[in-house]
Design a protein around this motif. Structure first.
Motif, PDB file in Angstrom:
ATOM      1  N   GLY A  91      14.576 -12.424   7.969  1.00 41.29           N
ATOM      2  CA  GLY A  91      15.105 -11.100   7.632  1.00 41.29           C
ATOM      3  C   GLY A  91      14.083 -10.147   7.048  1.00 41.29           C
ATOM      4  O   GLY A  91      14.393  -8.969   6.795  1.00 41.29           O
ATOM      5  N   TRP A  92      12.842 -10.621   6.786  1.00 40.11           N
ATOM      6  CA  TRP A  92      11.833  -9.754   6.177  1.00 40.11           C
ATOM      7  C   TRP A  92      11.470  -8.537   7.036  1.00 40.11           C
ATOM      8  O   TRP A  92      11.291  -7.440   6.474  1.00 40.11           O
ATOM      9  CB  TRP A  92      10.573 -10.564   5.860  1.00 40.11           C
ATOM     10  N   PRO A  93      11.338  -8.642   8.367  1.00 38.64           N
ATOM     11  CA  PRO A  93      10.967  -7.440   9.138  1.00 38.64           C
ATOM     12  C   PRO A  93      11.919  -6.274   8.937  1.00 38.64           C
ATOM     13  O   PRO A  93      11.477  -5.116   8.832  1.00 38.64           O
ATOM     14  CB  PRO A  93      10.973  -7.938  10.585  1.00 38.64           C
ATOM     15  N   ALA A  94      13.228  -6.542   8.863  1.00 40.62           N
ATOM     16  CA  ALA A  94      14.171  -5.441   8.647  1.00 40.62           C
ATOM     17  C   ALA A  94      13.994  -4.825   7.263  1.00 40.62           C
ATOM     18  O   ALA A  94      14.057  -3.595   7.095  1.00 40.62           O
ATOM     19  CB  ALA A  94      15.604  -5.955   8.812  1.00 40.62           C
ATOM     20  N   VAL A  95      13.754  -5.667   6.251  1.00 42.54           N
ATOM     21  CA  VAL A  95      13.540  -5.154   4.897  1.00 42.54           C
ATOM     22  C   VAL A  95      12.268  -4.314   4.830  1.00 42.54           C
ATOM     23  O   VAL A  95      12.230  -3.219   4.251  1.00 42.54           O
ATOM     24  CB  VAL A  95      13.488  -6.322   3.891  1.00 42.54           C
ATOM     25  N   GLY A 144      11.990  -0.309   3.938  1.00 46.69           N
ATOM     26  CA  GLY A 144      11.162   0.173   2.822  1.00 46.69           C
ATOM     27  C   GLY A 144      10.067   1.108   3.273  1.00 46.69           C
ATOM     28  O   GLY A 144       9.825   2.157   2.651  1.00 46.69           O
ATOM     29  N   GLY A 145       9.368   0.764   4.369  1.00 52.71           N
ATOM     30  CA  GLY A 145       8.309   1.644   4.855  1.00 52.71           C
ATOM     31  C   GLY A 145       8.822   2.994   5.306  1.00 52.71           C
ATOM     32  O   GLY A 145       8.190   4.032   5.068  1.00 52.71           O
ATOM     33  N   VAL A 189       0.832  -1.210   0.000  1.00 51.58           N
ATOM     34  CA  VAL A 189       0.000   0.000   0.000  1.00 51.58           C
ATOM     35  C   VAL A 189       0.864   1.257   0.000  1.00 51.58           C
ATOM     36  O   VAL A 189       0.595   2.226  -0.733  1.00 51.58           O
ATOM     37  CB  VAL A 189      -0.947  -0.016   1.217  1.00 51.58           C
ATOM     38  N   ALA A 190       1.934   1.265   0.794  1.00 47.52           N
ATOM     39  CA  ALA A 190       2.807   2.443   0.842  1.00 47.52           C
ATOM     40  C   ALA A 190       3.489   2.684  -0.498  1.00 47.52           C
ATOM     41  O   ALA A 190       3.604   3.828  -0.966  1.00 47.52           O
ATOM     42  CB  ALA A 190       3.846   2.260   1.948  1.00 47.52           C
ATOM     43  N   ALA A 191       3.950   1.611  -1.141  1.00 46.50           N
ATOM     44  CA  ALA A 191       4.584   1.773  -2.453  1.00 46.50           C
ATOM     45  C   ALA A 191       3.576   2.242  -3.491  1.00 46.50           C
ATOM     46  O   ALA A 191       3.894   3.076  -4.355  1.00 46.50           O
ATOM     47  CB  ALA A 191       5.216   0.454  -2.884  1.00 46.50           C
ATOM     48  N   TRP A 192       2.343   1.741  -3.427  1.00 47.90           N
ATOM     49  CA  TRP A 192       1.323   2.166  -4.390  1.00 47.90           C
ATOM     50  C   TRP A 192       0.950   3.636  -4.203  1.00 47.90           C
ATOM     51  O   TRP A 192       0.743   4.364  -5.178  1.00 47.90           O
ATOM     52  CB  TRP A 192       0.091   1.283  -4.249  1.00 47.90           C
TER      53      TRP A 192
END
Length: 223
Positions: free
Chosen positions: A104-108, A112-113, A52-55
């Motif tokens: 490692g996804w939470p850090a990515v 990004g957010g 949503v943030a990227a969109w």
């Protein structure tokens, strides 16, 4: 009165179903990779929020490169979870590399957010301190031309001022017809009887409908 019926949008229903399935796939993959309890439910929320943030960044029209980058990252995470839970991967024996990616996804997602929310949008405007001030060019005013007296000024005849012309005598007022004077006297008597005061020239002119010079002449004869 007409009753408005709620209309069901098939596109919204389809979007809700797809979001629920993707949410469940991300939860199942996170749980299989060792993220149990509330952590397994937080993974799909993190992926969807990054999408949503990227969109929103893409819709704003600023910094589209960053928007497309993080949109593809979140889409890859969502699509990868959907494919991984389609039976191609044994969820009871998840490989080590997939556990590393899930862990490692939470850090990515946090990176990004943060960049999407607080990144400065690209701007093509020139900063105010580097803007050159406008220069106004004022054309020089032409010098006043000096008027030289004619060379034969001494030869010009001297014009003597003419004798003052006597002012014309005032034109006597035009004679007022006796009938109009009698009508004016009747109007003046009615005005005095009604108001107790003498009629003025403006009121007399309005009652008789005559020009002001004629009304003044009539008033002179009434006094």
């Amino acid at each position: 009165m007409r009753t408005r019926h709620a209309r069901i949008d098939p596109v919204l229903i389809q979007a809700a179903i797809a979001a629920a399935l993707s949410f469940a796939h991300l939860h199942d993959l996170a749980a299989a990779a060792g993220q149990d309890g509330w952590k397994a439910w937080a993974y799909p929320v993190s992926v969807d929020l990054l999408l949503v943030a990227a969109w929103r960044r893409l819709r704003s029209g600023a910094a589209k490169a960053a928007g497309w980058c993080w949109f593809l990252v979140a889409l890859t995470a969502s699509l990868g979870a959907n494919v991984a839970t389609a039976g191609l991967l044994d969820l009871n024996d998840v490989p080590a590399w997939l556990r590393i990616l899930v862990a490692g996804w939470p850090a990515v997602a946090f990176l990004g957010g943060t960049l999407l929310a607080h990144g400065s949008p690209e701007s093509t405007e020139t900063p105010a301190e580097f803007t050159e001030p406008a220069t106004t060019i004022t054309a020089p005013e032409p010098a006043a031309a000096e008027v030289e007296p004619p060379s034969n000024a001494a030869e010009l005849p001297t014009v003597e001022p003419e004798s003052a012309t006597p002012a014309p005598s005032p034109v006597p007022p035009a004679p007022v017809p006796p009938a109009l004077v009698a009508l004016a006297r009747k109007v003046a008597d009615e005005h005095r009887a009604r108001t107790g005061t003498a009629i003025d020239t403006s009121t007399l002119r309005a009652r008789l409908g005559v020009p002001m010079p004629l009304a003044e002449a009539i008033s002179t004869q009434l006094t």
